[in-house]
Design a protein around this motif. Structure first.
Motif, PDB file in Angstrom:
ATOM      1  N   GLU A  64       0.839  -1.211   0.000  1.00 14.75           N
ATOM      2  CA  GLU A  64       0.000   0.000   0.000  1.00 14.75           C
ATOM      3  C   GLU A  64       0.870   1.256   0.000  1.00 14.75           C
ATOM      4  OE1 GLU A  64      -3.537   0.059   0.508  1.00 14.75           O
ATOM      5  OE2 GLU A  64      -3.577  -2.118   0.251  1.00 14.75           O
ATOM      6  N   THR A  65       2.041   1.159   0.647  1.00 13.24           N
ATOM      7  CA  THR A  65       2.887   2.359   0.745  1.00 13.24           C
ATOM      8  C   THR A  65       4.226   2.223   0.011  1.00 13.24           C
ATOM      9  OG1 THR A  65       3.463   1.498   2.939  1.00 13.24           O
ATOM     10  CG2 THR A  65       2.053   3.442   2.890  1.00 13.24           C
ATOM     11  N   TRP A  66       4.640   0.993  -0.290  1.00 15.02           N
ATOM     12  CA  TRP A  66       5.959   0.776  -0.907  1.00 15.02           C
ATOM     13  C   TRP A  66       5.811   0.295  -2.345  1.00 15.02           C
ATOM     14  CZ3 TRP A  66      10.779   1.292   1.647  1.00 15.02           C
ATOM     15  CH2 TRP A  66      10.667   1.665   2.992  1.00 15.02           C
ATOM     16  N   GLU A  67       6.610   0.915  -3.230  1.00 10.86           N
ATOM     17  CA  GLU A  67       6.574   0.507  -4.624  1.00 10.86           C
ATOM     18  C   GLU A  67       7.272  -0.836  -4.810  1.00 10.86           C
ATOM     19  OE1 GLU A  67       8.054   3.124  -7.990  1.00 10.86           O
ATOM     20  OE2 GLU A  67       6.546   4.336  -6.930  1.00 10.86           O
ATOM     21  N   THR A  68       8.470  -0.959  -4.199  1.00 14.61           N
ATOM     22  CA  THR A  68       9.164  -2.259  -4.225  1.00 14.61           C
ATOM     23  C   THR A  68       9.189  -2.816  -2.813  1.00 14.61           C
ATOM     24  OG1 THR A  68      11.139  -0.896  -4.223  1.00 14.61           O
ATOM     25  CG2 THR A  68      10.721  -2.162  -6.222  1.00 14.61           C
ATOM     26  N   LEU A  69       8.959  -4.097  -2.705  1.00 19.97           N
ATOM     27  CA  LEU A  69       8.911  -4.709  -1.383  1.00 19.97           C
ATOM     28  C   LEU A  69      10.326  -5.035  -0.899  1.00 19.97           C
ATOM     29  CD1 LEU A  69       5.844  -7.078  -1.770  1.00 19.97           C
ATOM     30  CD2 LEU A  69       5.994  -4.952  -0.464  1.00 19.97           C
ATOM     31  N   PRO A  70      10.555  -4.953   0.408  1.00 22.08           N
ATOM     32  CA  PRO A  70      11.880  -5.297   0.932  1.00 22.08           C
ATOM     33  C   PRO A  70      12.162  -6.795   0.807  1.00 22.08           C
ATOM     34  CG  PRO A  70      10.357  -4.843   2.733  1.00 22.08           C
ATOM     35  CD  PRO A  70       9.625  -4.544   1.473  1.00 22.08           C
ATOM     36  N   LEU A  71      13.437  -7.116   0.821  1.00 18.89           N
ATOM     37  CA  LEU A  71      13.848  -8.517   0.868  1.00 18.89           C
ATOM     38  C   LEU A  71      13.378  -9.101   2.201  1.00 18.89           C
ATOM     39  CD1 LEU A  71      15.730 -10.673  -0.462  1.00 18.89           C
ATOM     40  CD2 LEU A  71      17.602  -9.661   0.853  1.00 18.89           C
ATOM     41  N   TYR A  72      12.987 -10.377   2.214  1.00 21.84           N
ATOM     42  CA  TYR A  72      12.647 -10.973   3.514  1.00 21.84           C
ATOM     43  C   TYR A  72      13.097 -12.438   3.597  1.00 21.84           C
ATOM     44  CZ  TYR A  72       8.574 -13.336   1.417  1.00 21.84           C
ATOM     45  OH  TYR A  72       7.764 -14.122   0.656  1.00 21.84           O
ATOM     46  N   PHE A  73      13.323 -12.862   4.842  1.00 22.73           N
ATOM     47  CA  PHE A  73      13.640 -14.260   5.117  1.00 22.73           C
ATOM     48  C   PHE A  73      12.678 -14.778   6.179  1.00 22.73           C
ATOM     49  CE2 PHE A  73      17.832 -12.351   4.022  1.00 22.73           C
ATOM     50  CZ  PHE A  73      18.042 -13.048   2.836  1.00 22.73           C
ATOM     51  N   ILE A  74      12.519 -16.097   6.199  1.00 22.37           N
ATOM     52  CA  ILE A  74      11.693 -16.741   7.229  1.00 22.37           C
ATOM     53  C   ILE A  74      12.650 -17.559   8.098  1.00 22.37           C
ATOM     54  CG2 ILE A  74       9.910 -18.506   7.589  1.00 22.37           C
ATOM     55  CD1 ILE A  74       8.665 -17.455   4.897  1.00 22.37           C
ATOM     56  N   SER A  75      12.522 -17.431   9.421  1.00 25.62           N
ATOM     57  CA  SER A  75      13.524 -18.070  10.289  1.00 25.62           C
ATOM     58  C   SER A  75      12.901 -18.780  11.489  1.00 25.62           C
ATOM     59  CB  SER A  75      14.492 -17.003  10.812  1.00 25.62           C
ATOM     60  OG  SER A  75      13.851 -16.263  11.831  1.00 25.62           O
ATOM     61  N   SER A  76      13.713 -19.646  12.066  1.00 24.75           N
ATOM     62  CA  SER A  76      13.388 -20.239  13.361  1.00 24.75           C
ATOM     63  C   SER A  76      14.673 -20.397  14.155  1.00 24.75           C
ATOM     64  CB  SER A  76      12.733 -21.618  13.186  1.00 24.75           C
ATOM     65  OG  SER A  76      12.814 -22.332  14.414  1.00 24.75           O
ATOM     66  N   ALA A  77      14.690 -19.795  15.344  1.00 24.82           N
ATOM     67  CA  ALA A  77      15.857 -19.935  16.213  1.00 24.82           C
ATOM     68  C   ALA A  77      15.914 -21.348  16.788  1.00 24.82           C
ATOM     69  CB  ALA A  77      15.795 -18.892  17.326  1.00 24.82           C
ATOM     70  N   GLU A  78      14.789 -22.048  16.761  1.00 28.47           N
ATOM     71  CA  GLU A  78      14.717 -23.417  17.279  1.00 28.47           C
ATOM     72  C   GLU A  78      15.357 -24.414  16.315  1.00 28.47           C
ATOM     73  OE1 GLU A  78      13.594 -23.137  20.853  1.00 28.47           O
ATOM     74  OE2 GLU A  78      13.337 -25.178  20.071  1.00 28.47           O
ATOM     75  N   THR A  79      14.974 -24.325  15.041  1.00 27.24           N
ATOM     76  CA  THR A  79      15.416 -25.322  14.066  1.00 27.24           C
ATOM     77  C   THR A  79      16.614 -24.852  13.240  1.00 27.24           C
ATOM     78  OG1 THR A  79      14.016 -24.450  12.308  1.00 27.24           O
ATOM     79  CG2 THR A  79      13.011 -26.085  13.775  1.00 27.24           C
ATOM     80  N   GLY A  80      16.910 -23.549  13.288  1.00 22.49           N
ATOM     81  CA  GLY A  80      18.001 -23.010  12.459  1.00 22.49           C
ATOM     82  C   GLY A  80      17.557 -22.664  11.044  1.00 22.49           C
ATOM     83  N   ASP A  81      16.285 -22.790  10.773  1.00 21.93           N
ATOM     84  CA  ASP A  81      15.786 -22.397   9.444  1.00 21.93           C
ATOM     85  C   ASP A  81      16.130 -20.936   9.170  1.00 21.93           C
ATOM     86  OD1 ASP A  81      14.758 -24.811   8.874  1.00 21.93           O
ATOM     87  OD2 ASP A  81      12.644 -24.226   8.904  1.00 21.93           O
ATOM     88  N   GLY A  82      16.550 -20.646   7.968  1.00 16.44           N
ATOM     89  CA  GLY A  82      16.865 -19.268   7.570  1.00 16.44           C
ATOM     90  C   GLY A  82      18.305 -18.864   7.842  1.00 16.44           C
ATOM     91  N   ARG A  83      19.040 -19.701   8.582  1.00  9.84           N
ATOM     92  CA  ARG A  83      20.394 -19.308   8.983  1.00  9.84           C
ATOM     93  C   ARG A  83      21.300 -19.048   7.775  1.00  9.84           C
ATOM     94  NH1 ARG A  83      25.397 -21.638  10.398  1.00  9.84           N
ATOM     95  NH2 ARG A  83      26.406 -20.467  12.066  1.00  9.84           N
ATOM     96  N   GLU A  84      21.356 -20.009   6.874  1.00  8.95           N
ATOM     97  CA  GLU A  84      22.233 -19.863   5.694  1.00  8.95           C
ATOM     98  C   GLU A  84      21.872 -18.631   4.884  1.00  8.95           C
ATOM     99  OE1 GLU A  84      25.007 -21.618   4.728  1.00  8.95           O
ATOM    100  OE2 GLU A  84      24.708 -22.319   6.791  1.00  8.95           O
ATOM    101  N   GLU A  85      20.573 -18.445   4.670  1.00  9.20           N
ATOM    102  CA  GLU A  85      20.115 -17.309   3.855  1.00  9.20           C
ATOM    103  C   GLU A  85      20.527 -15.987   4.493  1.00  9.20           C
ATOM    104  OE1 GLU A  85      18.326 -19.973   4.689  1.00  9.20           O
ATOM    105  OE2 GLU A  85      16.640 -20.300   3.336  1.00  9.20           O
ATOM    106  N   VAL A  86      20.310 -15.869   5.809  1.00  9.55           N
ATOM    107  CA  VAL A  86      20.649 -14.611   6.476  1.00  9.55           C
ATOM    108  C   VAL A  86      22.167 -14.394   6.439  1.00  9.55           C
ATOM    109  CG1 VAL A  86      20.637 -13.391   8.688  1.00  9.55           C
ATOM    110  CG2 VAL A  86      18.579 -14.571   7.931  1.00  9.55           C
ATOM    111  N   LEU A  87      22.940 -15.447   6.698  1.00 10.43           N
ATOM    112  CA  LEU A  87      24.407 -15.290   6.686  1.00 10.43           C
ATOM    113  C   LEU A  87      24.915 -14.944   5.285  1.00 10.43           C
ATOM    114  CD1 LEU A  87      25.660 -18.061   9.158  1.00 10.43           C
ATOM    115  CD2 LEU A  87      25.526 -15.595   9.537  1.00 10.43           C
TER     116      LEU A  87
END
Ligand SMILES: Nc1nc2c(ncn2[C@@H]2O[C@H](COP(=O)(O)OP(=O)(O)OP(=O)(O)O)[C@@H](O)[C@H]2O)c(=O)[nH]1
Ligand SMILES: [Mg+2]
Length: 200
Positions: free
Chosen positions: A165-188
């Motif tokens: 509604e307010t942004w022309e381009t959307l920011p990059l995003y990742f999905i993570s879990s501190a429990e399982t480590g999901d998203g770790r590689e992508e963020v690093l």
């Protein structure tokens, strides 16, 4: 990227007292209890480096951690924490705002969003303020282990829809879990690419 070292450096209430801005720095912000400190620990593989708690309001200062002797991760207090005085809330807001706006070596901010929730006004307001101040950021949806992938995706899509509604381009995003480590590689990987662009 491989993490070879991670050490606590300082806690400050004023960005002017933070370590000399000679290394690239990435900061974690988001609502109290969203999982900022836990995500830092997950990324560096040290369970107790940043202090975490079941109760919101644990992190109350600007905390610098030096990683691989070459860059900083910064743990910040959360916003939207109800159980503090109005005076304290204003003091924290000013501390965070000054840090985000004036810290010279801040290459990117991670705005953490609880993946279990529908879009929240204070998250959207915070992001829009970053935009107005030209502060680079990306999003990380946290606690994905707490629900099905479908539910996470539904909330992520709803959040992106609100942003569009307010942004022309959307920011990059990742999905993570501190429990399982999901998203770790992508963020690093993102951090590795981002700190390469840092110039003194
Ligand atoms: N299941 C699950 N729990 C999480 C995850 N991330 C954080 N938590 C839990 O959520 C609570 C808050 O985590 P913190 O990392 O302290 O949150 P914070 O954003 O640093 O909170 P403040 O410092 O108070 O602003 C703790 O009980 C964590 O164990 C996650 O990915 N999965
Ligand atoms: Mg914290």
């Amino acid at each position: 990227m491989k993490i070879t070292s991670a050490e606590f450096i300082t806690s400050n209430t004023d960005y002017k007292k933070c370590p000399l801005p000679v290394f690239p720095e990435l900061a974690f912000i988001g609502r109290s209890n969203v999982g900022k400190s836990s995500l830092i620990n997950m990324l560096v593989n040290k369970k107790k480096l940043a202090k975490t708690s079941n109760n919101p309001g644990k992190t109350q200062t600007i905390n610098h951690f030096k990683i691989n002797d070459k860059w900083y991760l910064v743990d910040l207090p959360g916003y939207g924490f109800a159980k503090i005085s109005q005076a304290k809330r204003i003091e924290w807001q000013q501390m965070i705002y000054d840090y985000l706006k004036f810290r010279k070596n801040l290459v990117s901010v991670f705005v953490l969003i609880d993946s279990r929730l529908e879009p929240q006004k204070n998250d959207l307001d915070f992001i829009n303020q970053l935009g107005e101040d030209n502060i680079p950021f990306i999003l990380v949806f946290t606690k994905a282990d707490k629900q099905t992938k479908n539910k996470t995706q539904k909330n992520v899509s709803a959040f992106c829809k609100e942003l569009s509604e307010t942004w022309e381009t959307l920011p990059l995003y990742f999905i993570s879990s501190a429990e399982t480590g999901d998203g770790r590689e992508e963020v690093l990987n993102y951090i590795e690419a981002t700190i390469k662009e840092f110039k003194l």
